[in-house]
Design a protein around this motif. Sequence first.
Motif, PDB file in Angstrom:
ATOM      1  N   ALA A  29     -36.985  -3.325   1.062  1.00 20.03           N
ATOM      2  CA  ALA A  29     -38.105  -4.226   0.774  1.00 20.03           C
ATOM      3  C   ALA A  29     -38.912  -3.733  -0.417  1.00 20.03           C
ATOM      4  CB  ALA A  29     -39.024  -4.331   1.995  1.00 20.03           C
ATOM      5  N   ALA A  30     -39.601  -4.664  -1.068  1.00 20.56           N
ATOM      6  CA  ALA A  30     -40.554  -4.332  -2.141  1.00 20.56           C
ATOM      7  C   ALA A  30     -41.818  -5.114  -1.855  1.00 20.56           C
ATOM      8  CB  ALA A  30     -39.981  -4.707  -3.498  1.00 20.56           C
ATOM      9  N   GLU A  31     -42.899  -4.370  -1.632  1.00 23.18           N
ATOM     10  CA  GLU A  31     -44.115  -5.003  -1.129  1.00 23.18           C
ATOM     11  C   GLU A  31     -45.247  -4.752  -2.133  1.00 23.18           C
ATOM     12  OE1 GLU A  31     -47.250  -3.650   2.332  1.00 23.18           O
ATOM     13  OE2 GLU A  31     -45.164  -2.980   2.482  1.00 23.18           O
ATOM     14  N   PRO A  32     -45.928  -5.804  -2.572  1.00 18.34           N
ATOM     15  CA  PRO A  32     -47.038  -5.565  -3.506  1.00 18.34           C
ATOM     16  C   PRO A  32     -48.228  -4.918  -2.799  1.00 18.34           C
ATOM     17  CG  PRO A  32     -46.863  -7.898  -2.975  1.00 18.34           C
ATOM     18  CD  PRO A  32     -45.726  -7.223  -2.277  1.00 18.34           C
ATOM     19  N   VAL A  33     -48.842  -3.956  -3.475  1.00 16.06           N
ATOM     20  CA  VAL A  33     -50.056  -3.308  -2.967  1.00 16.06           C
ATOM     21  C   VAL A  33     -51.147  -3.561  -4.002  1.00 16.06           C
ATOM     22  CG1 VAL A  33     -51.133  -1.123  -2.323  1.00 16.06           C
ATOM     23  CG2 VAL A  33     -48.702  -1.508  -1.831  1.00 16.06           C
ATOM     24  N   GLY A  34     -52.183  -4.283  -3.604  1.00 12.49           N
ATOM     25  CA  GLY A  34     -53.216  -4.689  -4.566  1.00 12.49           C
ATOM     26  C   GLY A  34     -54.081  -3.521  -5.032  1.00 12.49           C
ATOM     27  N   LEU A  35     -54.473  -3.558  -6.289  1.00 13.38           N
ATOM     28  CA  LEU A  35     -55.440  -2.609  -6.847  1.00 13.38           C
ATOM     29  C   LEU A  35     -56.537  -3.459  -7.489  1.00 13.38           C
ATOM     30  CD1 LEU A  35     -52.946  -0.164  -8.616  1.00 13.38           C
ATOM     31  CD2 LEU A  35     -54.166   0.275  -6.471  1.00 13.38           C
ATOM     32  N   MET A  94     -49.536  -2.465  -7.545  1.00 16.35           N
ATOM     33  CA  MET A  94     -48.303  -1.704  -7.685  1.00 16.35           C
ATOM     34  C   MET A  94     -47.343  -2.205  -6.618  1.00 16.35           C
ATOM     35  SD  MET A  94     -50.034   1.805  -6.330  1.00 16.35           S
ATOM     36  CE  MET A  94     -50.708   1.948  -4.674  1.00 16.35           C
ATOM     37  N   THR A  95     -46.120  -1.704  -6.659  1.00 18.92           N
ATOM     38  CA  THR A  95     -45.112  -2.168  -5.716  1.00 18.92           C
ATOM     39  C   THR A  95     -44.657  -0.995  -4.862  1.00 18.92           C
ATOM     40  OG1 THR A  95     -44.406  -3.765  -7.387  1.00 18.92           O
ATOM     41  CG2 THR A  95     -42.909  -3.402  -5.539  1.00 18.92           C
ATOM     42  N   LEU A  96     -44.659  -1.200  -3.555  1.00 20.01           N
ATOM     43  CA  LEU A  96     -44.178  -0.166  -2.636  1.00 20.01           C
ATOM     44  C   LEU A  96     -42.742  -0.512  -2.264  1.00 20.01           C
ATOM     45  CD1 LEU A  96     -44.855   2.339  -0.890  1.00 20.01           C
ATOM     46  CD2 LEU A  96     -45.545   0.738   0.916  1.00 20.01           C
ATOM     47  N   VAL A  97     -41.813   0.337  -2.672  1.00 22.95           N
ATOM     48  CA  VAL A  97     -40.383   0.044  -2.510  1.00 22.95           C
ATOM     49  C   VAL A  97     -39.819   0.881  -1.367  1.00 22.95           C
ATOM     50  CG1 VAL A  97     -38.143   0.008  -3.680  1.00 22.95           C
ATOM     51  CG2 VAL A  97     -40.246  -0.348  -5.001  1.00 22.95           C
ATOM     52  N   GLU A  98     -38.990   0.251  -0.556  1.00 21.37           N
ATOM     53  CA  GLU A  98     -38.345   0.982   0.542  1.00 21.37           C
ATOM     54  C   GLU A  98     -36.834   0.895   0.413  1.00 21.37           C
ATOM     55  OE1 GLU A  98     -39.644  -0.164   4.447  1.00 21.37           O
ATOM     56  OE2 GLU A  98     -38.352   1.326   5.431  1.00 21.37           O
ATOM     57  N   LEU A  99     -36.187   2.046   0.515  1.00 19.66           N
ATOM     58  CA  LEU A  99     -34.719   2.113   0.525  1.00 19.66           C
ATOM     59  C   LEU A  99     -34.295   2.816   1.814  1.00 19.66           C
ATOM     60  CD1 LEU A  99     -33.871   3.516  -3.079  1.00 19.66           C
ATOM     61  CD2 LEU A  99     -34.191   1.128  -2.409  1.00 19.66           C
ATOM     62  N   ASN A 100     -33.098   2.473   2.299  1.00 17.69           N
ATOM     63  CA  ASN A 100     -32.522   3.269   3.397  1.00 17.69           C
ATOM     64  C   ASN A 100     -31.061   3.592   3.074  1.00 17.69           C
ATOM     65  OD1 ASN A 100     -30.980   1.042   3.992  1.00 17.69           O
ATOM     66  ND2 ASN A 100     -32.105   0.494   5.853  1.00 17.69           N
ATOM     67  N   GLN A 101     -30.305   4.027   4.057  1.00 17.23           N
ATOM     68  CA  GLN A 101     -28.916   4.445   3.818  1.00 17.23           C
ATOM     69  C   GLN A 101     -28.068   3.330   3.227  1.00 17.23           C
ATOM     70  OE1 GLN A 101     -27.746   7.390   3.936  1.00 17.23           O
ATOM     71  NE2 GLN A 101     -29.005   8.616   5.342  1.00 17.23           N
ATOM     72  N   ASP A 102     -28.466   2.061   3.504  1.00 16.83           N
ATOM     73  CA  ASP A 102     -27.700   0.927   2.981  1.00 16.83           C
ATOM     74  C   ASP A 102     -28.225   0.425   1.638  1.00 16.83           C
ATOM     75  OD1 ASP A 102     -26.109   0.914   5.301  1.00 16.83           O
ATOM     76  OD2 ASP A 102     -27.691  -0.172   6.372  1.00 16.83           O
TER      77      ASP A 102
END
Lengths: 377, 377
Positions: free
Chosen positions: A258-264, A246-254
């Motif tokens: 980042a989008a980081e793959p997390v293995g399953l 799956m993909t771990l997505v990070e957003l901030n005020q701007d």
Amino acid sequence: MKFIHTSDWHLGRQFHSVSLIADQQAVLAQLIAFIRENPVDAVVVAGDIYDRSVPPTVAIELLNQVVNQVCDELNTPMILIPGNHDGAERLGFGAGQMKHAGLHIISHFDEMLKPVVIHTKSAGEVAFYGIPYSDPEAVRAAFKTSVSTHDEAHEFLSQKVREQFSPQQKQVLISHCFVDGAIESESERPLSIGGSDRVSYEHFTDFDYVALGHLHQPQQRGAAYIRYSGSLMKYSFSEQHQKKGMTLVELNQDGFVAAEPVGLTAPHEMRIIEGELNDILEQGKTDPKNQDYLLVRLMDKHAILNPMEKLRSVYPNVLHLEKPGMLIGVEQEMAAARLARSEIDMFRDFFTEVQDCELSAEQDSAIKTIINQLSQQ
Amino acid sequence: MKFIHTSDWHLGRQFHSVSLIADQQAVLAQLIAFIRENPVDAVVVAGDIYDRSVPPTVAIELLNQVVNQVCDELNTPMILIPGNHDGAERLGFGAGQMKHAGLHIISHFDEMLKPVVIHTKSAGEVAFYGIPYSDPEAVRAAFKTSVSTHDEAHEFLSQKVREQFSPQQKQVLISHCFVDGAIESESERPLSIGGSDRVSYEHFTDFDYVALGHLHQPQQRGAAYIRYSGSLMKYSFSEQHQKKGMTLVELNQDGFVAAEPVGLTAPHEMRIIEGELNDILEQGKTDPKNQDYLLVRLMDKHAILNPMEKLRSVYPNVLHLEKPGMLIGVEQEMAAARLARSEIDMFRDFFTEVQDCELSAEQDSAIKTIINQLSQQ
């Protein structure tokens, strides 16, 4: 703020007549364990939650378990859209009631225009818009518009969504479509024939993140924030070298960070083994992954009695057998036999094989008469 | 406090290949209009919400509409149990999420033991317990008990429920079963063969009200507070004289007060018309209910060309035709013909009827030979 982007669970899928439900359950348990350790603000599933519009009961029960754990126990909202494998109306039953408990199933166009807004400290309000999967005909009928391709439909729908934007919100789009130029796998079902299902990524560039579903290989397309998470696990042997997760997505005020793959990891891998029978049997004795789902390509050139039985004594989950080596041998033999033997000889062989006894004199004479009659016609 | 008791909606049912969904929608609109005019504290549906475990999409959409109107717009909680026609797991998806919005689907035994508690001014706390429909095998497996009949299963389950009673609460039970001595209709599907599905009403006497489903005729059994509401509408011609509707139940601090039938009218009635064709055609010209779903029993004794076509010119929804009069005539004629006519004569008639021409001399001779051969065997 962080959220999980996942897609193409295909719950209830069969693979070479084997149910994958236990594997799917094990992989989803990893997803839940991850969230337990690393709390997120939302879980997004970009379509093809089920493998078919009328899923088997075990698939419904598994999704129910996951939803209870994510929404209720972990208090994490889930946002789902139907994909081309799902039945939107069926999946969407009770959506109006479930959203109060943090389960958002966006299965109608009117829900598409009302985002799920999540309030976060690090990125403020984040609006999640979902486009329920729909072919151009459905878009044309619903909006009385003249779109004729998937590309035009998505241009139209994403424009509709953009009209809802609030300037103070971050914007996430969830869509189940085939973005032009992206890489296919064997386990996807085409949306339409002849490439007319392709959609330009350019319709999606105004969003802070675009969570895509449909293609089973994780990939980005056009920009780092326009991504396929890929399927939950492998669904064809051709995906043996793909890294699933799956993909771990990070957003901030701007916006996008980042989008980081997390293995399953599925309990059974899907892979292809190629070689001669004896070598494979030997290797299987010490193979720690001998429970994997296997396609075996036997390269032996001579006939082998019960190869599947022999292989399964060391690799119990051989699901498919190919014999490219033997096939050549068999074909040559058969051609030679056809030249050497008469029709009546071949029928005698066939009869003996099937009936386990020889033709009687009377039968032999009758079949000779018939073959003669046929060959004179 | 007041609540609606209804059951056996059978959404998605077909009747003689005609979809009843529009009729079901119209009847449910009356239910909703009634609640709008006469607010109630809850709506109870005692099973067989759908007609089958995998209902058609239109049935799912209709239930979704009803739920949105009752739970969201009218802010009235709904409590549902699956019946023998429903698929419990399928119906129960998202139950944990939907209950927060007032939609309570009791599809597992563990939910059976946690009542839906509704706080009212006039009757205090009212606890609604639902038994999801289950055969004795399922009860045996779930509770590791030795029940072998429906009666034993319901004795056991109602005892389990009684153990949860809180003295300050009123107690309502919802169950889908066949109470011994109650009257059957033709449109029910038996729970088991040979009467082993019967349940004694005596297991239910400790409750303030028992909302039963399964039997399609409204009736009470054993006591005024142990009742079948009957089905939403007629589902067989044999129910033509039944009054269909729902039951308005009133409880107060002392328990049961009254149960009052509230009629619901389907746009098309189901009824049987019996008579000679010409009389029926004449009567149809001025029949204000000529759109009803009809079984017509033609009493004419002579053959009639295209009777269905003629009948449908005045009664467009004739769904079934019986010809008891003609059948007698036909049988007599056929017996006489069999005596008077030879096989070859009958074959000639048949051939002419089917092929619209006579046998050729060659065909006639061939069929004579065959019949002779057969009659000599």
